[in-house]
Design an enzyme around this catalytic site. Structure first.
Site, PDB file in Angstrom:
ATOM      1  N   CYS A 146      44.958  46.706 -22.885  1.00 47.14           N
ATOM      2  CA  CYS A 146      45.029  47.204 -24.253  1.00 47.14           C
ATOM      3  C   CYS A 146      45.774  48.535 -24.310  1.00 47.14           C
ATOM      4  O   CYS A 146      45.195  49.596 -24.062  1.00 47.14           O
ATOM      5  CB  CYS A 146      43.624  47.341 -24.824  1.00 47.14           C
ATOM      6  SG  CYS A 146      43.631  47.995 -26.492  1.00 47.14           S
ATOM      7  N   CYS A 176      44.355  51.048 -26.791  1.00 47.61           N
ATOM      8  CA  CYS A 176      43.120  51.731 -26.373  1.00 47.61           C
ATOM      9  C   CYS A 176      43.429  52.788 -25.312  1.00 47.61           C
ATOM     10  O   CYS A 176      42.854  53.865 -25.316  1.00 47.61           O
ATOM     11  CB  CYS A 176      42.113  50.761 -25.757  1.00 47.61           C
ATOM     12  SG  CYS A 176      41.971  49.205 -26.584  1.00 47.61           S
ATOM     13  N   ASP A 177      44.298  52.466 -24.372  1.00 43.54           N
ATOM     14  CA  ASP A 177      44.429  53.293 -23.166  1.00 43.54           C
ATOM     15  C   ASP A 177      45.766  54.012 -23.005  1.00 43.54           C
ATOM     16  O   ASP A 177      45.906  54.849 -22.117  1.00 43.54           O
ATOM     17  CB  ASP A 177      44.182  52.404 -21.926  1.00 43.54           C
ATOM     18  CG  ASP A 177      42.802  51.784 -21.969  1.00 43.54           C
ATOM     19  OD1 ASP A 177      41.880  52.449 -22.465  1.00 43.54           O
ATOM     20  OD2 ASP A 177      42.645  50.639 -21.540  1.00 43.54           O
TER      21      ASP A 177
END
Ligand code: NDP
Length: 314
Positions: free
Chosen positions: A138, A141-142
């Site tokens: 992701c 997200c990261d």
């Protein structure tokens, strides 16, 4: 241990666009829906940035904001939204039985399944070992953790393109590994990738190994035409190679195809079990869009309502 038992009229499992839309329709039809959200409340759109193709948002909206809107709309009509994961089911009885977090038993007259799909992985050992230590599925997200760093991404679909572009805005270089000599992504996304100067595309390229003991330090790739290998120093490795449906819990009762997608009757959300409906990415491997998921969520609620009413179950 005694299992707590609760009886509900309409149970919805999953909280993406399909689940929330089913909830809006079921609540407005007075089915008093109870929803269990699953671990990722809001579903896959929680891992997305800008959504530009959902009608009604002419200037686009962030995925998480859109899902908050869906949730508020479902709550406005009285959906009882709870955090929890369906861990076991028994659809051989009426009412249907669904266990939540292995501890609570819900007995439901009608069940709407909207558990969606989740990321696929390459399946090489180093990917597992370094997951969370530089390996991610992701980017949204990261990606933040890799500001100004060199990263790599695998995949050639719309997701991989979207994530590569997202990463290109944060990272110094994005190395993109594509296993064939063409991309599967839509033309517009391909063009965006190919016109982004700090995305470097490698055709006919597979990942041999992700390098590093405790954190990602590099990747060894292989050209599948020439057999040539190459090591690239990177600190982040993103996998964007598609998704698989979250259907494992239901597979003993419901018909699925060979990839695990629940099979629904033509032009409907009905499964092979009366009173159990499936919607969204759990049963759709063709369109997989938020708007189509929402559409099938609507179908599921309407079909559940009709079935309950025909059977005289109140
Ligand atoms: P897709 O299934 O479309 O693409 C998966 C990609 O990963 C393919 O290019 C595939 O390669 C590659 N791949 C699969 N396995 C491996 C492997 N082991 N090693 C290397 N590469 C691999 O998945 P997406 O998640 O990209 O998209 C799913 C759906 O969602 C699509 O319909 C897409 O259009 C849609 N979508 C739409 C968006 C939008 O409209 N904004 C954004 C994101 C997704 P190959 O081509 O060789 O099979």
């Amino acid at each position: 241990m005694n299992t707590a038992v609760e009886r509900v009229h309409c149970l919805i499992i999953g909280s993406g666009p399909a689940g929330y839309t089913a909830a809006i329709y079921a609540a407005r039809a007075n089915l008093k829906p109870v929803m269990y959200t699953g671990l990722l409340q809001g579903g896959q759109l929680m891992n997305t940035t800008e959504v530009e193709n959902y009608p009604g948002y002419p200037t686009g909206i962030l995925g998480p904001e859109m899902m908050e809107d869906f949730k508020k709309q479902a709550e406005r009509f009285g959906t009882d939204i709870r955090f929890g994961l369906a861990t076991k089911v028994d659809f051989s009885t009426s009412p249907k039985k669904v266990w939540i977090d292995d501890t609570k038993l819900i007995e439901a007259d009608a069940v709407i399944l909207a558990t969606g799909a989740e990321a696929k992985w390459l399946g090489i050992p180093s990917e597992k070992k370094l997951n969370g230590s530089g390996v991610s599925a992701c980017a949204v997200c990261d990606g933040f953790f890799f500001k100004n760093a060199e990263v790599a991404i695998v995949g050639a679909g719309d997701t991989a393109c979207e994530e590569a572009i997202y990463l290109s805005k944060l990272c110094s270089t994005v190395h993109m590994f594509i296993r064939r000599d063409e991309m599967r992504a839509s033309k517009i996304m391909q063009d965006r990738v190919l016109n982004t100067p700090n995305i470097k595309v490698y055709w006919n390229t597979e990942t041999d190994e992700i390098l590093g003991d405790t954190v990602v330090e590099g990747v060894r790739i292989k050209n599948n035409k020439t057999g040539e290998t190459q090591v690239i120093p990177i600190t982040g490795f993103f996998v964007a190679i598609g998704h698989q449906p979250n259907s494992a819990v239901f597979k003993d009762y419901l018909d699925t195809d060979k990839e695990g997608y629940i099979i629904t009757k033509p032009d409907s959300s009905k499964t092979n079990i009366e009173g159990v409906y499936a919607c969204g990415d759990l049963q759709d491997k063709v369109y997989r869009q938020a708007v189509t998921a929402a559409g099938t969520g609507c179908m599921a609620a309407l079909e559940a309502e009709r079935w309950l009413s025909e059977k005289g179950i109140h």
